[in-house]
Write a protein that holds these residues in place. Structure first.
Motif, PDB file in Angstrom:
ATOM      1  N   GLU A 190       3.281  -0.713  10.264  1.00 45.87           N
ATOM      2  CA  GLU A 190       2.474   0.221   9.494  1.00 45.87           C
ATOM      3  C   GLU A 190       1.273   0.651  10.332  1.00 45.87           C
ATOM      4  O   GLU A 190       0.665  -0.169  11.024  1.00 45.87           O
ATOM      5  N   ASN A 192      -2.237   3.632  10.641  1.00 46.80           N
ATOM      6  CA  ASN A 192      -3.346   4.259   9.899  1.00 46.80           C
ATOM      7  C   ASN A 192      -4.109   3.239   9.059  1.00 46.80           C
ATOM      8  O   ASN A 192      -4.645   3.583   7.996  1.00 46.80           O
ATOM      9  N   ARG A 193      -4.153   2.010   9.519  1.00 44.87           N
ATOM     10  CA  ARG A 193      -5.007   1.002   8.892  1.00 44.87           C
ATOM     11  C   ARG A 193      -6.408   1.090   9.503  1.00 44.87           C
ATOM     12  O   ARG A 193      -6.552   1.460  10.668  1.00 44.87           O
ATOM     13  N   SER A 299       1.469  11.618   2.258  1.00 46.06           N
ATOM     14  CA  SER A 299       0.852  10.516   1.530  1.00 46.06           C
ATOM     15  C   SER A 299       0.572  10.937   0.097  1.00 46.06           C
ATOM     16  O   SER A 299       0.567  12.127  -0.243  1.00 46.06           O
ATOM     17  N   TRP A 315      -7.990   3.910   1.053  1.00 45.37           N
ATOM     18  CA  TRP A 315      -7.503   3.885   2.430  1.00 45.37           C
ATOM     19  C   TRP A 315      -6.085   3.338   2.535  1.00 45.37           C
ATOM     20  O   TRP A 315      -5.450   3.433   3.600  1.00 45.37           O
ATOM     21  N   ALA A 316      -5.577   2.766   1.443  1.00 45.40           N
ATOM     22  CA  ALA A 316      -4.175   2.335   1.444  1.00 45.40           C
ATOM     23  C   ALA A 316      -3.239   3.537   1.353  1.00 45.40           C
ATOM     24  O   ALA A 316      -2.059   3.438   1.724  1.00 45.40           O
ATOM     25  N   ARG A 319      -1.938   5.200   4.720  1.00 42.62           N
ATOM     26  CA  ARG A 319      -1.163   4.274   5.542  1.00 42.62           C
ATOM     27  C   ARG A 319       0.299   4.723   5.583  1.00 42.62           C
ATOM     28  O   ARG A 319       0.865   5.136   4.569  1.00 42.62           O
ATOM     29  N   SER A 320       0.910   4.656   6.732  1.00 46.10           N
ATOM     30  CA  SER A 320       2.307   5.072   6.867  1.00 46.10           C
ATOM     31  C   SER A 320       3.064   4.086   7.739  1.00 46.10           C
ATOM     32  O   SER A 320       2.477   3.194   8.363  1.00 46.10           O
ATOM     33  N   HIS A 321       4.380   4.245   7.771  1.00 45.60           N
ATOM     34  CA  HIS A 321       5.242   3.381   8.578  1.00 45.60           C
ATOM     35  C   HIS A 321       5.740   4.173   9.787  1.00 45.60           C
ATOM     36  O   HIS A 321       5.867   5.404   9.733  1.00 45.60           O
ATOM     37  N   CYS A 351      -7.662   7.286  12.448  1.00 43.87           N
ATOM     38  CA  CYS A 351      -6.210   7.065  12.381  1.00 43.87           C
ATOM     39  C   CYS A 351      -5.526   7.608  13.621  1.00 43.87           C
ATOM     40  O   CYS A 351      -6.094   8.415  14.367  1.00 43.87           O
ATOM     41  N   HIS A 551       5.716  -4.104   2.546  1.00 50.58           N
ATOM     42  CA  HIS A 551       4.439  -3.405   2.379  1.00 50.58           C
ATOM     43  C   HIS A 551       3.430  -4.225   1.581  1.00 50.58           C
ATOM     44  O   HIS A 551       2.258  -4.348   1.981  1.00 50.58           O
TER      45      HIS A 551
END
Length: 644
Positions: A190, A192-193, A299, A315-316, A319-321, A351, A551
């Protein structure tokens, strides 16, 4: 389910369904044949328009059930659910407007810093959580049967000692967690944390936004000119002042803003696009859609202000994979230019972007829900064209090489659609790389069929504008074509191909069609209806559950979260009527079926709108329901509470 087979689960669920007057099971193996059932069912196409009863899904007589009593009919699904809609009639329907979900609580709370079996707690003896591994493990409920799905997928389990499948990757004698280094090295991850330090900087309002600091004064000056320009007597003076202001400001820029033609290339020509979806459009669902062939995913809508405030929950959403890359965009909503501009700069700074991360930042100008609309965001921006232009101009400046896109509706009121004029302004300004038009007004919500004629007329305006560009105007000539995307009522491959071939759009964004059957992207590629067997659909649910565990985690908290969102997904997918039992094709998204039964017990179960059946399905992959779990669907009549 612990010690229970899938067939036993189905029998138990059917028993519960019978008690609630839901469809009785039918013994049939026709839908579980070894072939993939990828049939082109052209023989069942409707020869005439009047072969379909208005608003009713036509089902073959042998699969129909007697009409139920009014008392046994569950609440009808509400299509505002996908975007968290809020209307007065929902109160009459018994909506759970303020849903709250309980969190799983451990009997003995183990220190988070030690959950991986190593490391030290910085609080030492002053820590209020348990540090004794043996005591903690003995306090946990019995492990679930089988292998940890996350360990099996990526070679290690991030939940560590808290995992409910701990026995499959823990050597008790050595006190060591197992790791498959080869599988771990090749696993997706994952992105974009943001780390805790970045979050703290955001919360303290100290995150640097130098580009925003440059462009915002200019946007404010444009606002003043817009206000003066509304006075007819001062319009000419305002136009001259604006030109002078632009020249003065241009001299102050450290670097000039990117035009869309200078940014990363965004290719949406006939791309299969999943729309941003609230609640159900989470990361595991998007991964599922990519697995079925979606080219672009977005998103869930993130609010700009909480993003700037470093909100962990907000901010969750971006987030992407890595399986979504390339082709992942982040959608934001904002009511004021400074919110949108600063949020865009923060997102593109914090990100991963470009080919390895965020491909575009999308501004939501179509959300119809009252909370967003009354704040001046979402579809409210459709009535504030000048403010919308300022927002997009600022976003385009601060986003660097990341393109900016926008999603709009026809207008806020049925009687005054203004998307045509607005789209013409957006194309002229040259700040957006793509425009998506939903063929409904804000007032319509989802109650009527999308107006694809209006979408086509608007798309033609864009096409004509580019064909009529002045060849002497170098700036206009060098601008890249703005992609124009249609949205609304795309439920089958025929809907998608009809739109791209006959309505002037570059592609179609799919929302509810994907919620009800995520394999619609496969159908688009195959150009035929895919009669998915019940077994194949159950495998799809298993895959979603495993994506969800990756996730949200395999501890009790993560399993509860995964179960909740799986039930949210099933509340839409249960509306799918297998094409093999339909009497008339193509299916229509606005039609509602009479009571029907499937070709076997599992197909009947998957079509159940009873929340208890959704819970039973979740138990096949996530184990028995924990006492801390509760599920409150949109409708109070479907609310779930644990027994005892």
């Amino acid at each position: 389910m612990e010690g229970t087979t899938v067939s036993q689960s189905i029998e138990a669920t059917n028993g519960a369904a019978k008690r609630d007057n839901s469809p009785a099971p039918v013994e049939s193996a026709s839908n579980d044949a070894p072939v993939n059932k990828r049939l082109k069912l052209s023989g069942t196409e409707s020869p005439t328009a009047d072969a379909r009863d208005k608003g009713i899904t036509r089902i073959k007589p042998e699969f129909l059930l007697p009409k139920p009593d009014k008392a046994t009919i569950l609440a009808q699904p509400d299509d505002d659910d996908a975007e968290a809609g809020d209307t007065k009639r929902k109160k009459e329907r018994g909506q759970n407007k303020n849903r709250r979900f309980a969190k799983a609580r451990e009997v003995v709370k183990f220190c988070e810093s030690l959950k991986n079996g190593e490391g030290t707690c910085k609080f030492g003896k002053d820590c209020k959580f348990e540090h004794d591994v043996e005591r903690y493990i003995s306090s946990k409920p019995a492990d679930l049967d089988g292998t940890c799905p996350v360990f099996d997928a990526i070679g290690y389990c991030p939940s560590g000692l808290k995992c409910r499948w701990l026995h499959s990757h823990y050597l008790a004698e050595a006190g060591k967690l197992l790791v498959d280094e080869e599988k771990k090295a090749n696993a997706g991850r994952e992105i974009n944390r943001i780390d805790r330090d970045t979050q703290n900087i955001l919360q303290k309002k100290k995150f640097p936004v130098p580009k925003s600091d440059l462009i915002l004064p200019y946007l404010d000056s444009l606002k003043e000119h817009d206000m003066i320009g509304n006075d007819g007597q001062k319009a000419e003076t305002a136009a001259k002042d604006e030109k002078e202001a632009k020249r003065d400001l241009a001299a102050t820029y450290v670097e000039p803003p990117f035009f869309p033609s200078e940014k990363k290339t965004l290719n949406l020509h006939r791309a299969k696009i999943l729309s941003p979806l609230t609640t159900v459009g989470n990361l595991p669902f998007r991964r599922l859609c990519r697995w079925f062939g979606a080219d672009v995913t977005y998103s869930e809508m993130a609010l700009a202000l909480p993003i700037l405030q470093g909100s962990k929950s907000e901010w969750a959403l971006p987030r992407s994979h890595t399986s979504e890359i390339p082709g992942f965009g982040v959608q934001i909503a904002a009511s004021k230019p400074w919110q949108a501009v600063k949020a865009t700069e923060v997102l593109t700074s914090a990100c991963e972007t470009g080919i390895s991360g965020i491909q575009d930042v999308n501004l939501n100008c179509g959300c119809p829900i009252d909370l967003i609309y009354r704040s001046g965001a979402g579809s409210a921006l459709l009535d504030s064209g000048s403010k919308l232009i300022r927002i997009l101009k600022g976003m385009n400046y601060v986003s660097g090489e990341v393109p900016v896109t926008v999603k709009i509706r026809m207008g806020t009121r049925d009687s005054h659609p203004n998307a045509k004029k607005l789209v013409a302004r957006l194309v002229n300004e040259g700040d957006v790389a793509a425009i998506t038009l939903h063929g409904r007004s804000r007032q319509q919500r989802y109650t009527r069929v999308a107006d694809w004629d209006y979408i086509s007329e608007t798309a033609q305006i864009v096409k004509d504008m580019y064909e009529a560009r002045d060849e002497k105007n170098k700036e206009q000539r060098e601008r890249r074509k703005v992609w124009f995307i249609g949205n609304g009522d795309c439920y089958s491959w025929r809907d998608w191909w009809d739109a791209v071939e006959n309505y002037n759009v570059d592609s179609v964004m799919i929302a509810r069609g994907a919620l009800i059957k995520p394999w619609i992207f496969e159908e688009i590629d195959a150009r035929q209806y895919l009669d998915k067997s019940a077994t194949e659909r159950l495998e799809m649910i298993r895959k979603f559950a495993h994506f969800g565990l990756e996730h949200w985690g395999t501890d009790e908290y993560g399993i509860n979260n995964c179960r909740r969102f799986l039930c949210e997904f099933l509340s839409f997918s249960c509306r799918y009527v297998p094409v093999g039992i339909l009497e008339v094709l193509p299916p229509k998204i606005q039609d509602r079926p009479p009571m029907w039964r499937g070709r076997n017990e599992l197909e009947t179960l998957l079509g159940s709108s009873d929340y208890r059946d959704w819970i039973k399905i979740s138990e096949m992959f996530l184990g028995p329901v924990h006492e801390s779990f509760d599920f409150k669907p949109k409708h109070k009549s479907n609310a779930y509470e644990t027994e005892g």
